[in-house]
Design an enzyme around this catalytic site. Structure first.
Site, PDB file in Angstrom:
ATOM      1  N   HIS A  18       2.849   4.524   5.621  1.00 34.09           N
ATOM      2  CA  HIS A  18       1.663   4.480   5.559  1.00 34.09           C
ATOM      3  C   HIS A  18       0.721   5.615   5.633  1.00 34.09           C
ATOM      4  O   HIS A  18      -0.175   5.994   4.947  1.00 34.09           O
ATOM      5  CB  HIS A  18       1.123   3.519   6.652  1.00 34.09           C
ATOM      6  CG  HIS A  18       1.772   2.021   6.537  1.00 34.09           C
ATOM      7  ND1 HIS A  18       2.287   1.374   7.696  1.00 34.09           N
ATOM      8  CD2 HIS A  18       1.513   1.180   5.454  1.00 34.09           C
ATOM      9  CE1 HIS A  18       2.461   0.032   7.089  1.00 34.09           C
ATOM     10  NE2 HIS A  18       2.065  -0.041   5.870  1.00 34.09           N
ATOM     11  N   LYS A  42       0.683 -13.626   7.797  1.00 34.89           N
ATOM     12  CA  LYS A  42       1.763 -13.729   8.515  1.00 34.89           C
ATOM     13  C   LYS A  42       1.313 -13.245  10.279  1.00 34.89           C
ATOM     14  O   LYS A  42       0.819 -12.392  10.416  1.00 34.89           O
ATOM     15  CB  LYS A  42       2.793 -12.718   8.288  1.00 34.89           C
ATOM     16  CG  LYS A  42       2.076 -11.579   7.417  1.00 34.89           C
ATOM     17  CD  LYS A  42       2.960 -10.644   6.486  1.00 34.89           C
ATOM     18  CE  LYS A  42       2.142  -9.671   5.797  1.00 34.89           C
ATOM     19  NZ  LYS A  42       2.917  -8.748   5.049  1.00 34.89           N
ATOM     20  N   ARG A  91       5.821   0.462  -3.382  1.00 34.86           N
ATOM     21  CA  ARG A  91       7.437   1.249  -3.150  1.00 34.86           C
ATOM     22  C   ARG A  91       8.147   0.890  -4.401  1.00 34.86           C
ATOM     23  O   ARG A  91       8.048   1.246  -5.369  1.00 34.86           O
ATOM     24  CB  ARG A  91       7.832   0.496  -1.837  1.00 34.86           C
ATOM     25  CG  ARG A  91       7.031   1.076  -0.743  1.00 34.86           C
ATOM     26  CD  ARG A  91       7.302   0.338   0.583  1.00 34.86           C
ATOM     27  NE  ARG A  91       6.789  -1.152   0.405  1.00 34.86           N
ATOM     28  CZ  ARG A  91       7.136  -2.156   1.258  1.00 34.86           C
ATOM     29  NH1 ARG A  91       7.476  -1.766   2.488  1.00 34.86           N
ATOM     30  NH2 ARG A  91       6.778  -3.385   1.071  1.00 34.86           N
ATOM     31  N   SER A 129       7.192  -2.179   7.536  1.00 35.43           N
ATOM     32  CA  SER A 129       6.872  -2.643   8.872  1.00 35.43           C
ATOM     33  C   SER A 129       7.960  -3.608   9.401  1.00 35.43           C
ATOM     34  O   SER A 129       8.531  -3.626  10.594  1.00 35.43           O
ATOM     35  CB  SER A 129       5.495  -2.944   9.103  1.00 35.43           C
ATOM     36  OG  SER A 129       4.683  -2.117   8.633  1.00 35.43           O
TER      37      SER A 129
END
Ligand code: PNS
Length: 162
Positions: A18, A42, A91, A129
């Site tokens: 990030h 979430k 990604r 994460s």
């Protein structure tokens, strides 16, 4: 002309991937609002104050970068801060479906907002994460994956019995 971008996310917690995207975006835009969603779908491990705090501690005071939080629709937040672009990091190919859907939905809601995808340095391209949280829970090493302040916070998870 003031080119303003929003970089939204859960940042639960912020990773070096990030940070790399934020620094790249700051080279292109006059201002980058790093916008932490207050109540993501979430349920986050870290509170909104902790997520914002970790970002602030990880990014040296930089005039161009602002750490903020938001609730509700991203397009409304972007309008409120006068942003013209939404930054998202890409990604692997596995990110694409979700990002494609989100970018086109946001465009449908606000055609004036452009989503811009950026790639992190390859050395961070596998990071997420969720994986850093899993490593922390299982007592592994996440050296080089997250900023030092986040590392301390992740280590304290075990002490908190999380
Ligand atoms: O880091 P994340 O969890 O991938 O970030 C997702 C985020 C916060 C960018 C996304 O869930 C979002 O924009 N939420 C705000 C609500 C919204 O605008 N939903 C419609 C998007 S298509």
């Amino acid at each position: 002309m003031n080119r303003i971008a929003v970089y939204p996310g859960s940042f639960d917690p912020v990773t070096n991937g990030h940070i790399d995207i934020i620094e790249r975006a700051a080279k292109i835009f006059d201002a980058v609002y790093v916008a932490v969603i207050r109540n993501p779908e979430k349920s986050p491990l870290f509170s909104i104050d902790e997520r914002v705090g970790m970002l602030k501690a990880s990014l040296k005071a930089r005039k161009k970068i602002r750490i903020d939080s938001f609730d509700g629709l991203l397009v409304e937040y972007a309008r409120a801060v006068k942003a013209t672009s939404i930054i998202r990091g890409l990604r692997a190919v596995s990110d694409f479906d979700y990002e494609f859907q989100m970018a086109l939905t946001n465009r449908r809601m606000d055609p004036s907002l452009e989503t811009i995808f950026m790639m992190t340095d390859y050395k961070y391209s596998y990071l997420s994460s969720s994986l850093t949280k899993e490593i922390a829970r299982l007592g592994g090493s996440f050296e080089g994956m997250v900023p030092p302040g986040v590392m301390r916070k992740l280590r304290s998870l075990k002490e908190r019995g999380v």
